[in-house]
Design a protein around this motif. Structure first.
Motif, PDB file in Angstrom:
ATOM      1  N   ALA A 286     -10.883  36.139 -49.068  1.00 19.35           N
ATOM      2  CA  ALA A 286      -9.425  36.210 -49.156  1.00 19.35           C
ATOM      3  C   ALA A 286      -8.852  34.812 -49.351  1.00 19.35           C
ATOM      4  O   ALA A 286      -9.479  33.804 -48.977  1.00 19.35           O
ATOM      5  N   VAL A 287      -7.668  34.752 -49.918  1.00 16.29           N
ATOM      6  CA  VAL A 287      -6.968  33.477 -50.117  1.00 16.29           C
ATOM      7  C   VAL A 287      -5.500  33.671 -49.757  1.00 16.29           C
ATOM      8  O   VAL A 287      -4.969  34.785 -49.800  1.00 16.29           O
ATOM      9  N   TRP A 288      -4.842  32.552 -49.419  1.00 16.94           N
ATOM     10  CA  TRP A 288      -3.419  32.581 -49.090  1.00 16.94           C
ATOM     11  C   TRP A 288      -2.610  32.134 -50.310  1.00 16.94           C
ATOM     12  O   TRP A 288      -2.997  31.206 -51.025  1.00 16.94           O
ATOM     13  N   THR A 289      -1.494  32.796 -50.518  1.00 18.05           N
ATOM     14  CA  THR A 289      -0.607  32.434 -51.618  1.00 18.05           C
ATOM     15  C   THR A 289       0.330  31.307 -51.187  1.00 18.05           C
ATOM     16  O   THR A 289       0.440  30.987 -49.996  1.00 18.05           O
ATOM     17  N   ASP A 290       1.030  30.748 -52.142  1.00 15.57           N
ATOM     18  CA  ASP A 290       1.971  29.672 -51.842  1.00 15.57           C
ATOM     19  C   ASP A 290       3.113  30.142 -50.951  1.00 15.57           C
ATOM     20  O   ASP A 290       3.718  29.330 -50.233  1.00 15.57           O
ATOM     21  N   ASP A 291       3.428  31.441 -51.009  1.00 13.04           N
ATOM     22  CA  ASP A 291       4.498  31.955 -50.155  1.00 13.04           C
ATOM     23  C   ASP A 291       3.967  32.642 -48.900  1.00 13.04           C
ATOM     24  O   ASP A 291       4.615  33.495 -48.308  1.00 13.04           O
ATOM     25  N   ASP A 292       2.747  32.254 -48.503  1.00  9.59           N
ATOM     26  CA  ASP A 292       2.183  32.647 -47.204  1.00  9.59           C
ATOM     27  C   ASP A 292       1.907  34.140 -47.063  1.00  9.59           C
ATOM     28  O   ASP A 292       2.092  34.718 -45.989  1.00  9.59           O
ATOM     29  N   TRP A 293       1.438  34.759 -48.132  1.00  9.74           N
ATOM     30  CA  TRP A 293       0.842  36.094 -48.034  1.00  9.74           C
ATOM     31  C   TRP A 293      -0.652  35.957 -48.323  1.00  9.74           C
ATOM     32  O   TRP A 293      -1.088  34.983 -48.948  1.00  9.74           O
ATOM     33  N   ILE A 294      -1.416  36.928 -47.884  1.00  4.58           N
ATOM     34  CA  ILE A 294      -2.859  36.876 -48.091  1.00  4.58           C
ATOM     35  C   ILE A 294      -3.265  37.920 -49.122  1.00  4.58           C
ATOM     36  O   ILE A 294      -2.697  39.026 -49.170  1.00  4.58           O
ATOM     37  N   ARG A 295      -4.231  37.548 -49.966  1.00  5.26           N
ATOM     38  CA  ARG A 295      -4.715  38.424 -51.029  1.00  5.26           C
ATOM     39  C   ARG A 295      -6.243  38.339 -51.093  1.00  5.26           C
ATOM     40  O   ARG A 295      -6.839  37.350 -50.658  1.00  5.26           O
ATOM     41  N   LEU A 296      -6.852  39.365 -51.677  1.00  8.09           N
ATOM     42  CA  LEU A 296      -8.270  39.261 -52.002  1.00  8.09           C
ATOM     43  C   LEU A 296      -8.452  38.147 -53.030  1.00  8.09           C
ATOM     44  O   LEU A 296      -7.624  37.963 -53.925  1.00  8.09           O
ATOM     45  N   ALA A 297      -9.555  37.425 -52.920  1.00  7.86           N
ATOM     46  CA  ALA A 297      -9.749  36.232 -53.740  1.00  7.86           C
ATOM     47  C   ALA A 297      -9.826  36.547 -55.225  1.00  7.86           C
ATOM     48  O   ALA A 297      -9.470  35.699 -56.058  1.00  7.86           O
ATOM     49  N   ASP A 298     -10.275  37.757 -55.585  1.00  2.71           N
ATOM     50  CA  ASP A 298     -10.384  38.080 -57.007  1.00  2.71           C
ATOM     51  C   ASP A 298      -9.075  38.595 -57.590  1.00  2.71           C
ATOM     52  O   ASP A 298      -9.019  38.977 -58.763  1.00  2.71           O
ATOM     53  N   GLY A 299      -8.021  38.610 -56.786  1.00  6.05           N
ATOM     54  CA  GLY A 299      -6.715  39.034 -57.266  1.00  6.05           C
ATOM     55  C   GLY A 299      -6.487  40.520 -57.297  1.00  6.05           C
ATOM     56  O   GLY A 299      -5.390  40.988 -57.631  1.00  6.05           O
ATOM     57  N   SER A 300      -7.495  41.303 -56.925  1.00  2.15           N
ATOM     58  CA  SER A 300      -7.367  42.764 -56.947  1.00  2.15           C
ATOM     59  C   SER A 300      -7.015  43.273 -55.552  1.00  2.15           C
ATOM     60  O   SER A 300      -6.823  42.500 -54.613  1.00  2.15           O
ATOM     61  N   GLN A 301      -6.949  44.587 -55.443  1.00  2.00           N
ATOM     62  CA  GLN A 301      -6.808  45.246 -54.139  1.00  2.00           C
ATOM     63  C   GLN A 301      -8.015  46.134 -53.862  1.00  2.00           C
ATOM     64  O   GLN A 301      -7.938  47.033 -53.036  1.00  2.00           O
ATOM     65  N   SER A 302      -9.120  45.863 -54.564  1.00  2.00           N
ATOM     66  CA  SER A 302     -10.302  46.726 -54.508  1.00  2.00           C
ATOM     67  C   SER A 302     -11.481  46.015 -53.857  1.00  2.00           C
ATOM     68  O   SER A 302     -11.674  44.808 -54.050  1.00  2.00           O
ATOM     69  N   PRO A 303     -12.303  46.741 -53.117  1.00  2.00           N
ATOM     70  CA  PRO A 303     -13.494  46.138 -52.522  1.00  2.00           C
ATOM     71  C   PRO A 303     -14.563  45.864 -53.574  1.00  2.00           C
ATOM     72  O   PRO A 303     -14.712  46.608 -54.550  1.00  2.00           O
TER      73      PRO A 303
END
Length: 526
Positions: A286-303
């Motif tokens: 996972a990575v954090w966005t500039d506006d302090d939300w967290i996302r999967l590192a590949d940019g998707s919402q899929s495992p």
């Protein structure tokens, strides 16, 4: 770049709660109606894991006798603070219908290997409790609130209450802090704090194919919480092409280098539907966005089945053996579990017949109380199981053998018993959705005495049993190849939560506790 291949904990390892202490990572997972309660695995690199502890190892911590199938330990939470490990867990006594009897407890230990304290009772107002240690020293419990009333949604939302270590109890008001999204079925809360925000991770959508994880945040611990507009954080819902399904219910961890990872449950279906290994533990970067939300590192919402590993050196552990020969004074650690009751000397012995595991027969394979059954998780879709037993049944109420087991309503049981005409025989008992059957219309006669070997070859959706006795120079197939997909969450009319186990069992329905001696048990990935 190192890659991590999922799942990191194959087989039935649901509801992972991860924490880091220095360079060490620990994951606690649910055990439901199996004893001892809660499994903890250890890693130094997030890639290689080994079982290190099963904390709830005595009845004072966990009394499961009589708990319904898929009751028991739901969704533990493991954390570390003030020089102590904190383990929160639910003991679910009843969960069908309008009501859920869910008792939440806390135990602590100075070391991950124990000793663990006696339990502190917390509440019973819902399940999936989690303890958050704030940076001001205060501690907070969050759990989902169960509402049985007919005009309410039963998953009412997430509630917060302070925990006092000094008083060893919850104190102050209970406050609803989050009611979830339109996905509903909001549960599995975990709190984190970063850059002045409190982040609430919750599971939604139920624990089947609609499962998901949602993130919300607030500047204050008691809310109001704002849902990430990009929700859900992860899901496999409506993505049938993905090899990992049922993705959700997880927790977050950072590495010493500041990288972030999310561990979550998921399932790998066979034949498009049946997760015979149960809900397993997977990991995503996972990575954090500039506006302090967290996302999967590949940019998707899929495992993903493969993810980029952390910048940590590889730290593999020794490979597990494929056989427990029962020659030591203890069973191989991390393999064995009993159903609802601890393995006590009145029915389990490694000393009464040296070199053998002696089990003393108790109640039937459908009992919710006292079964002489010990088993390990099936962790591979293709595997071979094998054992050898010396057993001299006197009548049909005596049985002993090998089982492929989901719960008391779904199992297969290749066993030795006695026939009034044929003498010592083999039979295969099959329970499918609670319907009892005997696979062999005429039981298979075997030698009147001596050791008999039993084997099962599991090939994805079927198992073929074999036997060998003193009169057979090689393995002999017994019965047809039998379907194992009914041993999954997905085959039952009602939701359930565990996974397939393989092991040994014996019954004495006459009540005399006749012993059955096993020489070894082998589990080998194909």
């Amino acid at each position: 770049m190192t890659m991590i291949t999922n799942p990191i904990l194959p087989g039935f390892h649901a509801d992972p709660s991860i924490c880091r202490v220095g360079d060490d990572f620990y994951i606690a997972t649910s055990t439901f109606d199996w004893f001892p309660g809660v499994r903890i695995h250890h890693s130094r690199d997030l890639k290689h894991w080994r079982h290190i502890a099963s904390p709830l190892d005595r009845v004072s911590l966990l009394d499961l006798k009589g708990n319904m199938n898929s009751g028991g330990v739901w969704a533990p939470c493991l954390s570390y603070s003030d020089g102590l490990f904190y383990l929160i867990y639910t003991d679910v006594k009843q969960w069908h219908g309008a009501f859920k009897d869910t008792h939440n407890y806390l135990v602590t230990a100075p070391s991950i290997e124990g000793p663990w304290s006696e339990p502190i009772y917390l509440n019973s107002n819902g399940f999936d409790p989690s303890l958050f240690h704030d940076d001001d020293g205060r501690k907070w419990l969050v759990n989902m609130l169960w509402d049985f009333r007919k005009d309410r949604h039963p998953f009412a939302g997430i509630v917060l209450q302070e925990y006092s270590p000094l008083e060893q109890k919850l104190t102050g008001p209970v406050k609803m802090i989050y009611e979830g999204t339109e996905i509903k079925l909001t549960e599995g809360p975990h709190l984190y704090k970063r850059n002045g925000y409190y982040y609430l991770f919750v599971a939604e959508g139920g624990t089947q194919y609609e499962h998901a994880e949602t993130v919300a945040r607030s500047k204050a611990i008691d809310g109001p919480y704002e849902t990430d507009p990009h929700y859900p954080f992860i899901t496999a819902w409506k993505k049938p092409h993905l090899p990992i399904q049922k993705s959700g219910h997880g927790s977050l961890v950072d590495t010493p280098e500041g990288e972030w990872y999310f561990v979550h449950l998921g399932g790998r279906p066979v034949n498009g539907k049946y997760c015979t290994l149960g809900r397993e533990t997977f990991i995503q970067k996972a990575v954090w966005t500039d506006d302090d939300w967290i996302r999967l590192a590949d940019g998707s919402q899929s495992p993903s089945l493969e993810v980029e590993g952390p910048t940590l050196p590889d730290h593999p552990f020794e490979a597990e053996p494929v056989i427990d020969d029962f020659d030591d004074d203890s069973l191989f650690p991390g393999w064995w579990n009993s159903l609802r009751i601890p393995m006590t000397p009145d029915w389990v012995s490694l000393t009464e017949r040296p070199g053998h595991l002696r089990l003393k027969g108790m109640e039937s394979m459908t009992s919710l109380h006292s079964q002489a059954l010990i088993a390990r998780r099936q962790t591979d879709f293709q595997c071979t199981i094998e054992t050898a037993l010396d057993y001299q049944p006197e009548h049909f109420q005596h049985m002993g053998g090998m089982t492929v087991f989901y719960d008391t309503t779904d199992f297969l049981y290749l066993h030795i018993t006695a026939h009034p005409v044929k003498g010592r025989v083999l039979q295969i008992m099959q329970m499918t959705d609670g319907e009892y059957d005997e696979v062999l219309l005429s039981p298979q006669t075997i030698t009147p005495s001596g050791t008999v070997k039993l084997k099962g070859i599991i090939d994805i959706d079927h198992v073929q049993f074999y036997y060998m006795d003193q009169d057979t120079p090689d393995w002999v197939a017994i019965g047809p190849a039998l379907d194992v997909t009914h041993m999954s969450d997905d085959s039952a009319p009602d939701v359930r939560f565990t996974g397939t186990f393989v092991g040994m069992a014996t019954q004495d329905l006459s009540g005399t506790r006749k012993p059955c001696d096993f020489d070894y048990f082998k589990y080998e990935k194909k």
